[in-house]
Design an enzyme around this catalytic site. Structure first.
Site, short mmCIF file in Angstrom:
data_model
loop_
_atom_site.label_atom_id
_atom_site.label_comp_id
_atom_site.label_asym_id
_atom_site.label_seq_id
_atom_site.Cartn_x
_atom_site.Cartn_y
_atom_site.Cartn_z
CB CYS B 10 -5.84 63.47 3.13
SG CYS B 10 -4.10 62.78 3.31
CB CYS B 13 -3.80 59.65 -0.01
SG CYS B 13 -3.62 59.92 1.56
#
Lengths: 332, 75
Positions: B10, B13
């Protein structure tokens, strides 16, 4: 008018903003009663209102949620089972900070700690479905009875759904590595400054993530609101049409959008005489189930459990839609 | 040193990975940054909120996007 009613209208529903936008629309030479003027007014008012409420709400709620990390939720739920545990899991699901990309680590963390599947699923269903910010937005767009009814039925779906999944005894349907994963200890304590920074980051993150959905949602809402005749809408998905709820659910499930984007569409549809149950079922289907989250879930559970989960939640949403359509005259 | 970013890919991250590599440069450390997206491996670290930050096989943070300065202090 009562003080509460006034505050609700001016702060939550931002009636003053609607008046202001209406004057603005007149000032640029458009008639708010005309199609174009009405669309412009709906669009500008809804976009400003949703983003303003969203930012304030996410900030306050994220700050409050930073007190309730998933590790604490897990500790609270540990060693419990039965209907009480499911209810507690569903309630905690509304409070725990949650992003769909975190749902799988959360599922693993709960299951590895020995929480029963029923409790974990009650949590997983209620977490995206009944979200504090969306409840307050519902109260802003519709009214408090509808928002509270939404919470109540959302929790019922989570509790019943989790219980049914638990009864089916599908513990063997979970990938083996999930059970053997290590269980981490306490979450680290945050300072007040870290909590505020977290809340601010959440606002930035969520606004960045949802703004396209909100604009598209309000755009569709404005189009429905002013361009599509009510007769056409009610002929297609009117309250008296038996297929309206199943259709709303079928359309909503694969859709990946935020509840913030679906609310303006819901608002416009209800204005055109679509049943409240149909609209709620659509919003629930969009938020509780989506293709991306199901694909992620498939990586930790076997297909039969995934199908059961989807089926149980779909059945729950369908019944809620039908029940709400039957009793909607209590609310509007 | 080996820095691992745990998360399913995502946005958070990605930001955390960028901050980690900036932190390693700022701290003057030779670091290899590895993005871990496999749930079995993420689960093996016992992390419940992503993104997680792992330095030399030790989990140093979970569920937070630390800034480059914060990470530099941890290295």
């Amino acid at each position: 008018m009562s003080v509460f009613g006034w505050m609700n209208d001016q702060i939550l529903r931002m009636v003053w903003l609607n008046d202001l936008v209406e004057n603005g629309v007149r000032a640029v030479g458009l008639d708010p009663a005309s199609r174009l003027g009405g669309s412009v007014q709906f669009f500008v008012y809804d976009v400003i209102k949703i983003f303003a409420l969203l930012s304030v709400l996410i900030f306050v709620i994220s700050w409050a949620q930073s007190h309730s990390p998933p590790e604490r939720t897990r500790a609270l739920l540990g060693g419990r089972s039965g209907l009480g545990a499911n209810t507690m899991a569903a309630l905690l699901g509304t409070l725990t900070p949650f992003c769909s990309c975190s749902s799988i680590p959360l599922f693993i963390g709960f299951t590895a700690a020995g929480l029963p599947l029923s409790v974990t699923f009650s949590f997983l269903i209620s977490s995206p479905l009944v979200d504090l910010a969306s409840v307050i937005l519902l109260a802003s767009i519709f009214n408090w009875p509808i928002a509270l009814a939404y919470v109540a039925v959302g929790l019922v779906v989570a509790v019943v759904g989790g219980t049914v999944i638990g009864r089916l005894g599908m513990e063997d349907q979970v990938a083996a590595f999930v059970r053997t994963a290590p269980v981490s200890g306490e979450a680290e304590r945050l300072t007040q400054r870290e909590r505020l920074a977290y809340a601010r980051d959440q606002v930035a993150e969520i606004v960045r993530r949802v703004w396209p959905y909100v604009l598209i949602g309000v755009g569709i809402g404005a189009a429905i609101h002013n361009w599509i005749p009510a007769e056409v809408v009610s002929a297609l998905i009117g309250q008296d049409k038996w297929w309206s709820v199943p259709l709303a659910v079928l359309v909503g499930i694969p859709m990946y959008a935020d509840i913030f984007g679906t609310l303006p569409i819901a608002e416009a549809l209800v204005g055109k005489g679509v049943g409240l149950g149909t609209v709620l079922a659509f919003m629930m289907a969009v938020t509780a189930l989506s293709l991306p989250s199901l694909i992620l879930l498939r990586r930790v559970v076997r297909l039969p459990l995934l199908v059961t989960f989807t089926g149980v939640v779909t059945a729950g949403i369908l019944s809620i839609g039908l029940i709400f359509n039957a009793i909607s005259n209590w609310f509007i | 040193m080996i820095i691992k970013i745990l998360g399913s890919g995502c946005r958070k991250c990605v930001t955390l990975a960028e901050n980690a590599s900036a932190a390693a440069v700022a701290a003057g450390k030779q670091a290899q940054i590895i993005k871990v997206t496999d749930f079995a491996e993420i689960a093996a670290y016992g992390v419940m909120s992503t993104p997680g930050l792992v330095v030399d096989d030790k989990v140093v943070s979970a569920g937070k996007v630390l800034t480059a300065e914060d990470i530099a202090k941890l290295l």
